[in-house]
Design an enzyme around this catalytic site. Structure first.
Site, PDB file in Angstrom:
ATOM      1  CE  LYS A  21       1.961  -1.714  -5.043  1.00 48.53           C
ATOM      2  NZ  LYS A  21       0.732  -2.498  -5.354  1.00 48.53           N
ATOM      3  CB  SER A 161     -10.407  -2.322 -13.002  1.00 48.06           C
ATOM      4  OG  SER A 161      -9.375  -3.224 -12.633  1.00 48.06           O
ATOM      5  CD  GLN A 163      -5.370  -4.703  -9.676  1.00 48.50           C
ATOM      6  OE1 GLN A 163      -6.352  -5.299  -9.257  1.00 48.50           O
ATOM      7  NE2 GLN A 163      -4.424  -4.229  -8.893  1.00 48.50           N
ATOM      8  CG  ASP A 313      -2.999   2.729  -6.334  1.00 50.48           C
ATOM      9  OD1 ASP A 313      -4.120   2.307  -5.967  1.00 50.48           O
ATOM     10  OD2 ASP A 313      -2.289   2.113  -7.155  1.00 50.48           O
ATOM     11  CE  LYS A 340      -8.119   0.624  -5.795  1.00 50.80           C
ATOM     12  NZ  LYS A 340      -7.726  -0.106  -7.005  1.00 50.80           N
ATOM     13  NE  ARG A 344      -5.362   2.108   0.013  1.00 52.32           N
ATOM     14  CZ  ARG A 344      -4.621   1.712  -1.001  1.00 52.32           C
ATOM     15  NH1 ARG A 344      -4.790   2.222  -2.197  1.00 52.32           N
ATOM     16  NH2 ARG A 344      -3.671   0.819  -0.810  1.00 52.32           N
TER      17      ARG A 344
HETATM   18  C1  S3P Z   1      -3.156  -1.431 -10.631  1.00 51.46           C
HETATM   19  C2  S3P Z   1      -4.393  -0.890 -10.912  1.00 51.46           C
HETATM   20  C3  S3P Z   1      -5.232  -0.241  -9.896  1.00 51.46           C
HETATM   21  C4  S3P Z   1      -4.408   0.179  -8.686  1.00 51.46           C
HETATM   22  C5  S3P Z   1      -3.521  -0.930  -8.213  1.00 51.46           C
HETATM   23  C6  S3P Z   1      -2.548  -1.330  -9.306  1.00 51.46           C
HETATM   24  C7  S3P Z   1      -2.416  -2.101 -11.693  1.00 51.46           C
HETATM   25  O1  S3P Z   1      -6.219  -1.138  -9.448  1.00 51.46           O
HETATM   26  O2  S3P Z   1      -5.250   0.596  -7.641  1.00 51.46           O
HETATM   27  O3  S3P Z   1      -2.784  -0.540  -7.079  1.00 51.46           O
HETATM   28  O4  S3P Z   1      -1.204  -2.374 -11.528  1.00 51.46           O
HETATM   29  O5  S3P Z   1      -3.019  -2.379 -12.734  1.00 51.46           O
HETATM   30  P1  S3P Z   1      -7.584  -1.413 -10.253  1.00 51.46           P
HETATM   31  O6  S3P Z   1      -7.248  -2.042 -11.541  1.00 51.46           O
HETATM   32  O7  S3P Z   1      -8.369  -2.331  -9.368  1.00 51.46           O
HETATM   33  O8  S3P Z   1      -8.251  -0.098 -10.415  1.00 51.46           O
END
Ligand code: S3P
Length: 430
Positions: A21, A161, A163, A313, A340, A344
């Site tokens: 994903k 993070s 993201q 995750d 999340k 969770r």
């Molecule tokens: C992700 C980073 C994680 C993860 C999310 C996908 C990504 O989140 O939990 O499902 O694709 O960069 P965080 O960046 O908030 O830790």
């Protein structure tokens, strides 16, 4: 739609796990930011990825599905959408796209999402982007972003993070100023790897302060072919089922084994799980391998906070494995689990209790008091969370009595074929 997992049948065979994903979001977004065509093989087809594809199309980017199932992104030429961009349930869509748009002069948009996404914290992204000079603010969607030429940043990525790191890197593509992210605990580096694949340049240095991730001078991207490996976060469910249901033996081919994603598998091994990796190879810059898990008796585990980003995750799946171990497991550093798709941590503790497993969440630590066997026989409130639904169905396969989840529709956000894949291995899920 509710689903019931009934114990009794061992799981055997090859699990067809869809594309990762995180990498699928990035392939679409970076492909859209690159000049020319990016052809993506193995893209995950799920609601979250659909949200990213629709969002990018709203910026005028063309996306086609070829006859062979590959996806083609016609990159370049972003323009402002007429309406708010709906990111659905997907935090990655919202956070990465806010970063991308913040660094695009003349492009502006408002981002929104479903009820779960509207409740999730965004200041962690909007604050560093604003420090780069972006026109953005606020901690909750809907959030408006006005793209412009940004300045540089040195950002400390705490709480860890991927993201946030990715949003800053994407914003930084539109400037020549220094863009640096310091990671005391490293997070998944799929953005860095894929930027390199598309002709960008990202340096990584291991320093006493942590990993320092830095954009190089080459910041314009060129489209190319990308292949996406199987998602270790989706594979977690059939593989934990294989580890806990007696007589099971399950294989996943071509799974991403990037060490920033394999925390669950390392922990399962330390718990005594029977795991075999073979055929390791590089695909589009990522390490992939075939992984085989057979049933064995599990010991409890102790997981420290520094190990969590590599399994963030997978904690629901790990909690299920801990429930079947004989003794007390301790998993620390889980504050982020409350932010999340649902709370969770709360959902895991409540679900385990309903299944007859004692568990406590104390601050950001989770303790699970396993007894080697699990009663089950419960109806689980998923709180609209795909990973909670899949985790407790997995538990039901190895428990003494069936487990029902109240709402399974959200599984389509990450793994629409979950039920079929589990059934193809012999699992009884109806
Ligand atoms: C992700 C980073 C994680 C993860 C999310 C996908 C990504 O989140 O939990 O499902 O694709 O960069 P965080 O960046 O908030 O830790």
């Amino acid at each position: 739609m509710k689903l019931v997992a009934t114990p009794g049948s061992p799981l055997n065979g090859e699990a067809a796990i869809p594309g990762d994903k995180s990498c699928s979001h990035r392939a679409l977004i970076l492909g859209a930011m690159a000049q020319g065509e990016t052809r993506i093989h193995g893209l995950l087809e799920s609601d979250d990825i659909e949200a990213t594809a629709r969002a990018i199309e709203a910026f005028g980017i063309g996306i086609d599905r070829a006859a062979d199932g590959d996806w083609i992104v016609h990159g370049g030429g972003w323009r402002s959408p007429d309406a708010p961009v709906d990111c659905g349930n997907s935090g990655t869509t919202a956070r990465l796209l806010m970063g991308a748009v913040a660094g695009m002069p003349g492009v502006s948009a408002t981002f929104t999402g479903d009820a779960s996404l509207l409740a999730r914290p965004m200041l962690r992204v909007t604050a560093p982007l604003a420090r780069m000079g972006a026109k953005i603010g606020g901690d909750r969607l809907p959030i408006a972003v006005g793209g412009m030429r940004l300045g540089g940043i040195e950002h400390r990525n705490v709480p860890a993070s991927a993201q946030v790191k990715s949003a800053i890197l994407l914003a930084g593509l539109g400037t020549a100023a220094p863009v640096q992210i310091v990671e005391p605990i490293p997070t998944r580096d799929h953005s860095e790897i894929m930027l390199g694949q598309l002709g960008g340049e990202v340096g990584v240095n291991d320093t006493p302060e942590g990993w320092v991730v830095e954009l190089g001078q080459k910041r314009s991207l060129q489209g190319r072919e990308l292949s996406i490996g199987a998602d270790p976060s989706s594979a977690a469910f059939p593989l934990v089922a294989a580890a806990t249901v007696p007589g099971s033996d399950v294989m996943v081919r071509g799974m991403i084994v990037n060490p920033l994603r394999t925390g669950l598998y390392e922990t399962l091994e330390a718990m005594g799980a029977n795991i075999e990796l073979s055929n390791e190879r590089i695909q589009s810059g990522e390490i992939i391998a075939d992984i085989r898990v057979r049933h064995s008796t599990l010991r409890p585990c102790e997981v420290g906070a520094e190990q969590i980003p590599a399994m963030i995750d997978e904690v629901p799946a790990l909690a299920i494995a801990c429930a079947f171990a004989d003794g007390e497991s301790l998993i620390e550093g889980l504050a982020e689990l409350r932010a999340k798709e649902s709370d969770r941590l709360g959902a895991i503790v409540a679900g385990l209790a309903a299944c007859g497993v004692a568990a406590t969440a104390d601050g950001d630590s989770l303790r699970i008091f396993g007894r080697g066997r699990v009663r089950g026989g419960a109806r689980i409130a998923t709180q609209g969370d795909h990973r909670i639904a899949m985790a407790f169905l997995t538990l039901g396969l190895a428990a003494e009595q069936p487990v029902e989840v109240d709402e399974a529709g959200m599984i389509a956000t990450s793994f629409p074929a979950f039920t079929e894949v589990m059934r193809s291995l012999g699992a009884d899920i109806e």
